[in-house]
Design an enzyme around this catalytic site. Structure first.
Site, PDB file in Angstrom:
ATOM      1  NE  ARG A 194      17.368  81.040 102.657  1.00 25.06           N
ATOM      2  CZ  ARG A 194      17.738  82.161 102.894  1.00 25.06           C
ATOM      3  NH1 ARG A 194      19.180  82.243 102.952  1.00 25.06           N
ATOM      4  NH2 ARG A 194      17.114  83.273 103.146  1.00 25.06           N
ATOM      5  CG  PHE A 235      31.493  80.551 102.509  1.00 22.00           C
ATOM      6  CD1 PHE A 235      32.825  81.285 102.992  1.00 22.00           C
ATOM      7  CD2 PHE A 235      31.511  79.888 101.404  1.00 22.00           C
ATOM      8  CE1 PHE A 235      33.785  81.061 102.424  1.00 22.00           C
ATOM      9  CE2 PHE A 235      32.863  79.344 100.634  1.00 22.00           C
ATOM     10  CZ  PHE A 235      33.860  80.229 101.430  1.00 22.00           C
ATOM     11  CG  ASP A 281      30.492  81.191 108.490  1.00 19.86           C
ATOM     12  OD1 ASP A 281      29.676  81.263 107.848  1.00 19.86           O
ATOM     13  OD2 ASP A 281      31.385  81.919 109.216  1.00 19.86           O
ATOM     14  CB  SER A 282      35.697  81.557 109.168  1.00 23.44           C
ATOM     15  OG  SER A 282      35.195  82.857 108.861  1.00 23.44           O
ATOM     16  CB  CYS A 340      26.818  88.108  96.873  1.00 24.74           C
ATOM     17  SG  CYS A 340      28.024  88.207  98.432  1.00 24.74           S
ATOM     18  CG  ASP A 389      25.662  82.320  99.783  1.00 24.45           C
ATOM     19  OD1 ASP A 389      25.955  83.147  98.794  1.00 24.45           O
ATOM     20  OD2 ASP A 389      24.744  82.340 100.614  1.00 24.45           O
TER      21      ASP A 389
END
Length: 392
Positions: free
Chosen positions: A211, A227, A249-250, A336, A296
């Site tokens: 970040r 995301f 984002d969902s 990730c 991400d």
């Protein structure tokens, strides 16, 4: 002392190289009465001691705590937790007035497989990934409070999602203290931590350094944070001088937290907008409006059987971003998933670039930060992979 597990002939080689796992197929026989979460002594086929660890049913049958024939007691926990703190002090992440958020214990990376502890200001959030650590949670919390002294006033236990097959009522809750103050500080920026219902321990501590890097590239940029979860990349981009930032984002809950976090740092700032929408659908309809995009996503593959489909997913996602990003734009893209290696991920992104017919240059190859250390004998601990790309 502890009941024994004996290995098959020749199956002690990885343990002699200090790898901290015993797989179920390596076991010859077990003493009667061993239950999940029990501490066990592991012995070779010839009967020699080799390790002490927690037993659990499944592919990974024993997670090794020590290769010394010692009792796992108060002194053991104190030594391991003190060692973890000393390392964070040595790298300057603990006791930092601009940053009271960091990972104190990172499982195998700190020789405590199955245990995660994140620090958010005066609150430690502890998470078990093994039955053994769950059963010892109260003892560990007691020692943690002793080691951390005035650094921690509250210890919250959050293992409902990491041990979903457990039916006990005390999978989530305070083991020590208790506080509603869930605002923490990362590199001078404030954020609200949802350790009650949020993912992981409430925030993705592992992206802190990435970040900060994004902040350096954000001046004057039109940023899309896919995301976004709680918006970490978004408010770093805003501090970096982004022209606009869109967070997607969902999860409606994640979008609500993102809005709260942006408001904590940039109240009333019209540069930010948040959208609750599926990432692929949003990218599909987006125009070439962005010149800095962050991808991400959550882990696409949580086990080896899902690897093929995960790589297809990474390729599809990155291809869509390559197709949409403005020429001269910068893409931060991550995986990730532990089973996705650096080469797997890089090949998926390369394939995406080729399919999108864009010229792409690698600016940075990213990974997890120093407070998420990798045990040199446990390469599986290297889970976070990232690329920063310049797209012509």
């Amino acid at each position: 002392m502890y009941k024994r597990i004996q290995l098959r002939k020749g199956k002690d080689e990885s343990l002699r190289r200090f790898h901290p796992w015993v797989f179920s197929g390596a076991i010859l026989r077990m003493d009667d009465g061993i239950e999940e979460g029990d501490l066990v002594r592991v012995i070779t086929f010839e009967g020699d001691f080799i390790a002490v660890g927690h037993y659990q049913q499944g592919s990974i049958a024993v997670r090794v705590l020590t290769f010394s024939d010692v009792e796992i007691d108060h002194a053991f926990w104190f030594s391991r937790l003190q060692s973890a703190l000393r390392m964070r002090l040595a790298i300057g992440i603990a006791d930092n007035p601009q940053n009271n958020t960091y990972r104190l214990v990172h499982g195998e990376g700190d020789h405590l497989p199955g245990l995660i502890i994140d620090i958010y200001g005066q609150t430690a959030v502890m998470q078990a990934h093994s039955i053994g650590m769950h059963l010892m949670r109260k003892e560990i919390a007691e020692v943690l409070a002793e080691v951390m002294e005035s650094r921690v006033s509250h210890i919250y236990y959050k293992s409902e999602t990491t041990l979903p097959f457990m039916t006990e009522d005390d999978m989530n809750g305070f083991l020590y203290g208790g506080s509603n103050d869930n605002i923490a500080l990362e590199n001078g920026l404030k954020f609200r931590v949802d350790w009650l219902r949020g993912q992981k321990t409430g925030f993705f501590v592992d992206q802190r350094e990435n970040r900060s890097l994004l902040e350096r590239y954000s001046k004057g940029k039109r940023v899309l944070n896919m995301f976004c979860y709680t918006g970490g990349f978004s408010f770093y981009a805003m501090r970096g001088g982004a022209e606009l930032v869109h967070s997607v984002d969902s999860s409606a809950k994640a979008i609500a937290l993102t809005k709260e976090n942006v408001e904590l740092n940039f109240p009333g700032d019209a540069r930010h907008e948040a959208y609750c929408e599926d990432a692929f659908k949003y990218l599909e309809k987006a125009g070439a409006d962005y010149n800095l995009i962050i991808l991400d996503p959550p882990a696409f593959a949580k086990h080896r059987g899902a690897l093929h489909n995960a790589l297809k997913g990474y390729t599809r996602l990155n291809q869509k971003a390559f197709e949409k990003i403005e020429p001269g734009g910068i893409l931060f893209t991550f995986s990730c998933s532990q089973v996705v290696t650096k080469d797997h991920f890089r090949n998926a992104v390369f394939t995406a670039a080729a399919l999108a017919r864009r010229k792409v240059r690698i600016l940075h190859q990213l990974h997890q930060p120093a407070d998420h250390p990798i045990n040199i004998y446990h390469p599986e601990g290297e889970y976070l992979k990232g690329l920063v790309l310049y797209v012509e």
